[in-house]
Enzyme design. Sequence first.
Site, PDB file in Angstrom:
ATOM      1  N   ASN A   1      16.373 -24.255  17.041  1.00 17.21           N
ATOM      2  CA  ASN A   1      17.171 -23.041  16.837  1.00 17.21           C
ATOM      3  C   ASN A   1      17.275 -22.311  18.173  1.00 17.21           C
ATOM      4  O   ASN A   1      16.311 -21.692  18.614  1.00 17.21           O
ATOM      5  CB  ASN A   1      16.481 -22.153  15.782  1.00 17.21           C
ATOM      6  CG  ASN A   1      17.155 -20.799  15.642  1.00 17.21           C
ATOM      7  OD1 ASN A   1      18.300 -20.611  16.059  1.00 17.21           O
ATOM      8  ND2 ASN A   1      16.435 -19.846  15.051  1.00 17.21           N
ATOM      9  N   TRP A   2      18.443 -22.400  18.785  1.00 17.67           N
ATOM     10  CA  TRP A   2      18.606 -21.825  20.125  1.00 17.67           C
ATOM     11  C   TRP A   2      18.809 -20.314  20.090  1.00 17.67           C
ATOM     12  O   TRP A   2      18.846 -19.673  21.150  1.00 17.67           O
ATOM     13  CB  TRP A   2      19.790 -22.473  20.837  1.00 17.67           C
ATOM     14  CG  TRP A   2      19.652 -23.942  21.091  1.00 17.67           C
ATOM     15  CD1 TRP A   2      18.591 -24.753  20.746  1.00 17.67           C
ATOM     16  CD2 TRP A   2      20.596 -24.792  21.743  1.00 17.67           C
ATOM     17  NE1 TRP A   2      18.841 -26.047  21.145  1.00 17.67           N
ATOM     18  CE2 TRP A   2      20.062 -26.095  21.765  1.00 17.67           C
ATOM     19  CE3 TRP A   2      21.857 -24.570  22.308  1.00 17.67           C
ATOM     20  CZ2 TRP A   2      20.733 -27.177  22.329  1.00 17.67           C
ATOM     21  CZ3 TRP A   2      22.534 -25.643  22.877  1.00 17.67           C
ATOM     22  CH2 TRP A   2      21.973 -26.935  22.884  1.00 17.67           C
ATOM     23  N   LYS A   3      19.002 -19.764  18.906  1.00 19.66           N
ATOM     24  CA  LYS A   3      19.262 -18.312  18.764  1.00 19.66           C
ATOM     25  C   LYS A   3      20.418 -17.907  19.682  1.00 19.66           C
ATOM     26  O   LYS A   3      21.310 -18.718  19.948  1.00 19.66           O
ATOM     27  CB  LYS A   3      18.005 -17.506  19.047  1.00 19.66           C
ATOM     28  CG  LYS A   3      16.789 -18.020  18.270  1.00 19.66           C
ATOM     29  CD  LYS A   3      15.653 -17.058  18.247  1.00 19.66           C
ATOM     30  CE  LYS A   3      14.454 -17.712  17.620  1.00 19.66           C
ATOM     31  NZ  LYS A   3      13.406 -16.786  17.266  1.00 19.66           N
TER      32      LYS A   3
ATOM     33  N   HIS B   1      17.467 -16.773   8.074  1.00 22.52           N
ATOM     34  CA  HIS B   1      16.416 -16.663   9.099  1.00 22.52           C
ATOM     35  C   HIS B   1      15.848 -15.246   9.048  1.00 22.52           C
ATOM     36  O   HIS B   1      16.579 -14.285   8.782  1.00 22.52           O
ATOM     37  CB  HIS B   1      16.999 -16.963  10.480  1.00 22.52           C
ATOM     38  CG  HIS B   1      15.958 -17.107  11.541  1.00 22.52           C
ATOM     39  ND1 HIS B   1      15.358 -16.016  12.136  1.00 22.52           N
ATOM     40  CD2 HIS B   1      15.395 -18.206  12.099  1.00 22.52           C
ATOM     41  CE1 HIS B   1      14.466 -16.453  13.023  1.00 22.52           C
ATOM     42  NE2 HIS B   1      14.463 -17.777  13.017  1.00 22.52           N
TER      43      HIS B   1
ATOM     44  N   GLU C   1      15.167 -13.193  11.239  1.00 27.94           N
ATOM     45  CA  GLU C   1      15.873 -12.229  12.104  1.00 27.94           C
ATOM     46  C   GLU C   1      17.135 -11.718  11.413  1.00 27.94           C
ATOM     47  O   GLU C   1      17.497 -10.548  11.549  1.00 27.94           O
ATOM     48  CB  GLU C   1      16.190 -12.883  13.465  1.00 27.94           C
ATOM     49  CG  GLU C   1      14.930 -13.026  14.303  1.00 27.94           C
ATOM     50  CD  GLU C   1      14.950 -14.185  15.298  1.00 27.94           C
ATOM     51  OE1 GLU C   1      16.023 -14.750  15.571  1.00 27.94           O
ATOM     52  OE2 GLU C   1      13.854 -14.527  15.789  1.00 27.94           O
TER      53      GLU C   1
ATOM     54  N   GLU D   1       8.579 -19.914   7.559  1.00 27.74           N
ATOM     55  CA  GLU D   1       8.388 -19.306   8.877  1.00 27.74           C
ATOM     56  C   GLU D   1       7.726 -17.936   8.718  1.00 27.74           C
ATOM     57  O   GLU D   1       8.415 -16.934   8.474  1.00 27.74           O
ATOM     58  CB  GLU D   1       9.743 -19.107   9.567  1.00 27.74           C
ATOM     59  CG  GLU D   1      10.499 -20.379   9.830  1.00 27.74           C
ATOM     60  CD  GLU D   1      11.446 -20.217  11.012  1.00 27.74           C
ATOM     61  OE1 GLU D   1      11.248 -20.918  12.003  1.00 27.74           O
ATOM     62  OE2 GLU D   1      12.344 -19.361  10.944  1.00 27.74           O
TER      63      GLU D   1
ATOM     64  N   GLY E   1       8.165 -16.499  17.617  1.00 28.04           N
ATOM     65  CA  GLY E   1       8.344 -15.989  18.976  1.00 28.04           C
ATOM     66  C   GLY E   1       7.144 -15.230  19.512  1.00 28.04           C
ATOM     67  O   GLY E   1       7.246 -14.541  20.518  1.00 28.04           O
TER      68      GLY E   1
ATOM     69  N   SER F   1       6.343 -20.532  16.507  1.00 29.24           N
ATOM     70  CA  SER F   1       5.601 -20.899  17.721  1.00 29.24           C
ATOM     71  C   SER F   1       5.123 -22.352  17.717  1.00 29.24           C
ATOM     72  O   SER F   1       4.016 -22.652  18.183  1.00 29.24           O
ATOM     73  CB  SER F   1       4.435 -19.923  17.949  1.00 29.24           C
ATOM     74  OG  SER F   1       4.936 -18.598  18.125  1.00 29.24           O
TER      75      SER F   1
ATOM     76  N   GLY G   1      12.019 -22.559  17.794  1.00 29.26           N
ATOM     77  CA  GLY G   1      12.840 -21.631  18.562  1.00 29.26           C
ATOM     78  C   GLY G   1      12.648 -21.846  20.047  1.00 29.26           C
ATOM     79  O   GLY G   1      13.252 -22.722  20.668  1.00 29.26           O
ATOM     80  N   GLY G   2      11.764 -21.047  20.662  1.00 33.60           N
ATOM     81  CA  GLY G   2      11.578 -21.037  22.114  1.00 33.60           C
ATOM     82  C   GLY G   2      11.431 -22.414  22.734  1.00 33.60           C
ATOM     83  O   GLY G   2      12.092 -22.725  23.745  1.00 33.60           O
TER      84      GLY G   2
END
Length: 256
Positions: free
Chosen positions: A10-12, A100, A102, A172, A178, A217, A238-239
């Site tokens: 997930n590149w956001k 998600h 967010e 999640e 993150g 993470s 993600g990251g």
Amino acid sequence: MTRIPLISGNWKMNLNHFEAIQLVQKLSYELRNHDYDAVEVSVHPPFTDLRSVQTVIDADRMLFHLGAQNCHAEDSGAFTGEVSPAMLGKMDVTFVIVGHSERRALFGETNEVVAAKAAAVATHGMTPIVCVGETLEERESGDAQVIVEAQVRGSLSSLSGDQLAEVIVAYEPVWAIGTGVTASADDAQLMCAHIRSVIASVRKSAADKVRIQYGGSVNAANAAELMSMSDIDGALVGGASLEAASFARIVNFKDA
Ligand code: PEP
């Protein structure tokens, strides 16, 4: 029941379409064809990158799937700024992340909204990755399982029985996204087993088929342990998905 793990990046809201092309090209150099024998991989760029990434995947016959990070529930209409599942389907998108944390926290998405999106994605022949997870306060107050159960029931409520069996659920925990803090493999397994039992109570035959990812993470160092758990069938990353080598090491978690 063998469930093929799905590793999703997930590149956001990161990377313009030039940077996106570079990342998928680097990723394809990092991964060999046999790396896909026992695992599926998807990348989820921002909307503005999708067409460019689709073209590169197609032209170079890359083996990972194209994914999106969100969509609207309607096919078309007066929804300024939104992108419909019908549009994504035309771009060879395979997986669409919905709900998600967010989007739930920053854009007010409720379980009802997420349910409508998940059903729309499935109706257009794509697979929804439905995200659920508790906040730190909810975990500390001992409510995590109740909260997650309500999210699972609510967010999957508009899917038909057949669609339910194909869905991906991403567990999640919000406090792990993150932050560099990961749920322990045992805690993640406990919640993923709970999610599977909730799905079984809705439709027994779907529960064994549904893939449940863990997200929060995930990195090259913790992926193998998380993925060794019996109810964890992949990772939403993600990251660590923004760097080709680290994402490739997660995809190759079995070699760790
Ligand atoms: C995510 O974006 O869904 C996520 C899990 O992010 P990170 O891996 O950076 O925690």
